[in-house]
Scaffold this motif. Sequence first.
Motif: not given
Lengths: 315, 532
Positions: B295-306, B355-357, B361-367
């Motif tokens: 899921n690209i959203d989770i990948r992007r969320a991870m990269a954006m959390a750094l 991180r808010e963004a 994305l994580m919430q969109k993915a169901g987390y």
Amino acid sequence: MFAYLVRRLFLMLVTLFGISVVIFVLLRIVPGNIVDILFAAAGYVDPADKANLEKELGIDQPLILQYWHWISGFLRGDLGYSYVSEKPALQEILPRIPITARLAGLALLFSASIGIPLGVISAVKQGTRLDYVLRVVSLSGLSLPSFWLGLLILTASVAMFGQMPIFNPNPQTWLEAFATYAVPAAAVGFRSAALTMRITRSSMLEVLRQDYIRTARAKGASDAAVNYQHALKNAILPVITVIGIEAAFLIGGLIVTETVFNIPGVARFLVEAIRWRDYPIVQNLVMLIAVVVVVANFTVDMLYAVFDPRIRYTD
Amino acid sequence: MRSVWALAAMAALSVLTVSTTTLAGEPKQGGVLRMYHRDSPANASILEGATYSVNVPFMGVFNNLVIYDQHIAQNSPETLRPELAESWAWSSDNKKLTFKLRQGVKWHDGKPFTSADVKCTFDLLMGKSQQKLRQNPRKAWYNEVNDVTPNGDFEVSFDLKRPQPSLLAMLASGYTPIYPCHVSPADMRTRPIGTGPFKFVEFKANESIKLTRNPDYWRKGRPYLDGIEYTIIPNRSTAILAFVAGKFDMTFPTHITIPLLKDIKSQAPNAVCVVEPTNVSTNIIVNSASPPFDNIDIRRAMAMALDRKAFIDILFEGQADIGGTMLPPPQGIWGMPKDKLETIPGYGPDVNANREAAKKLMQKAGYGPDKHLAVKISTRNLAEYRDPAVILIDQLKNIYIDGELDVVETANWFPKVARKDYMLGLNLTGNSIDDPDQSFYENYSCGSQRNYTNYCNKEIEKLFDEQSQETDVSKRKPLVWDIDKKLQEDVARPIIFHARAGTCWHPYVKGVTIMSNSSYNGFRYEDVWLDK
């Protein structure tokens, strides 16, 4: 006696065979082989290149065949070639053995020459300040790991004298040789010295309470004669046993000591060979150590019978 | 009269001072450079190696056709210098590169060097030779080379399938020495023979590597040193103590971590220490073939959390660099400028906003706060891998990801990655030259052996080729930046930071230059000398 000798020889061969199987199997159970490690260093894995290299090294063959090649070669005195250096394994192993043997010998000598006298003094002066100081020293010896002690010695010598002992591969004089080995031997031998000291002390304390010691004193024997001729002679047996056991444990301490002091001995070499999965080096080296231990054990048992008339090996 | 004498004395003294200074600055012949080596390399063959444990000690044995100027810290197209080639020329269509070779050069065993040796070397590297390298980690560098053709004994041409200006950069790398035809690859692993300033003497595994001066070196008056001796000391503490105590003239290059530099400077205040980027990036490899990271959203969320600055502050006391795939400027030639970098999601200076963004994305993915995503973060059992992995786990907690560290032994690492038996991996990628072709094709191209995640984007692939053929650097740079930006947005292999490391030597060691955008290309050491 002859039948016993034959049986012991047979058992010795069975033991060595068992050890060889255990070494071989354990080494193969460890995940990865030399090819995996070489490719890990290269940062890629090409299945075709990997297969070629495994074929070149013979590690693609069935395990039983690999075992046969190794053990038959070992019996012929052909130890094969190191996978890493591509030099004969014997040529790699032999020059390193004396280095570790000297270090181990000196460490044991240090252990006995420090541990026994201090143990005797501690026992004789039981309950005094000196006894407490020596007991603290022995406790610290048992608590401090040899790598930490080694680094402490190196750091202190650099900080205090701007110098550091570094391994001299070609000492020209006895003094140079002693300077090369003394400090690391002391670092690795400190633990066994502490243990020897404790065992000597408790053994001496037990003996010093015996009637024959009181008799010796009543006959007017000097303190030195009582302590060293009568007491120590009888207290030394468990100490010798402990030193013997310590000799076997020494290899673990030697690995870290050789690493910290950068000594190119066989102990560090073995660890490096395991890291590279350099089977010809690891298998043959561990097997050589096993042969030495088993043969030494056998020889000692035989010598008991030769020198002690009370011991008779019956058929 | 007295004042005249005083003036004369002062003049004499100043002349003496000037001449002494000049004399002190004149290179001297002699002496053996003593260094420690951080570990025992697998063998002595640079063509088969992929770690600078091999090319640091053995680069001085060889020569390349061309080489980066050994006295300019930053490798760039302008710092290319002739070595075994006296000159080079591109054909008008940029598909043929011809080298005129130096005459009178001898191999260390006395045999003459000719164009046949150049052909042999590249046939070996391209897999065209009868003889094979055991390992050929840089075979892909020569994908665009059709053939290498000698034109007489002292001229050789590289025929290319298409223009590739970066070929020169690859030929100038410390990883591209010319090997002799008359020595087998197996012998080159144990007793290498080159044309370089130093001759191989001995390599004792786990003990030492010794080189001696090549008295017949083609560059007259070089090298200055009588030899170089490396003592292999894997224990970093012991090695550094020995350097401080004067047992070694120099540390192993880029072996000193930033926290350790303080120790060295406090114990050996006169030591000269240089800190430079190593062109090694610490990055995350993502298994996007399996859930949840398909899921690209989770990948992007991870990269954006750094929080990249936090990594750098903790691990490098602030001394490391934030960038994309290419090493960032000023040391990096091809890295994105700061303003472009900050337009990439997750690179903006406001970490909380990023991180808010990412949370959205994580919430969109169901987390969310009540449903965390559990992941394993695999990495190698080495401090430089483990330490950032621990920080990564801590940072991912901020966006509902609970990480668990999975430490893997070196022997198992690549097989594990190859069979996709991981979710996230903390990885280090070393770039042997600061060049887009090397980085893009090696790490992101479809089917490349070092493209661990099998990332494959045909659109980006076209852009790789487009930038690769561009001969005008000023036009090529914006193309490279666009690709780099797309790679980060695609979360192909999110870059966390680019490391820096230190090298120290005693002040009497002269002529050492630590490369600022490569830790692989600066070890010829023919101009190094000892002022003692």
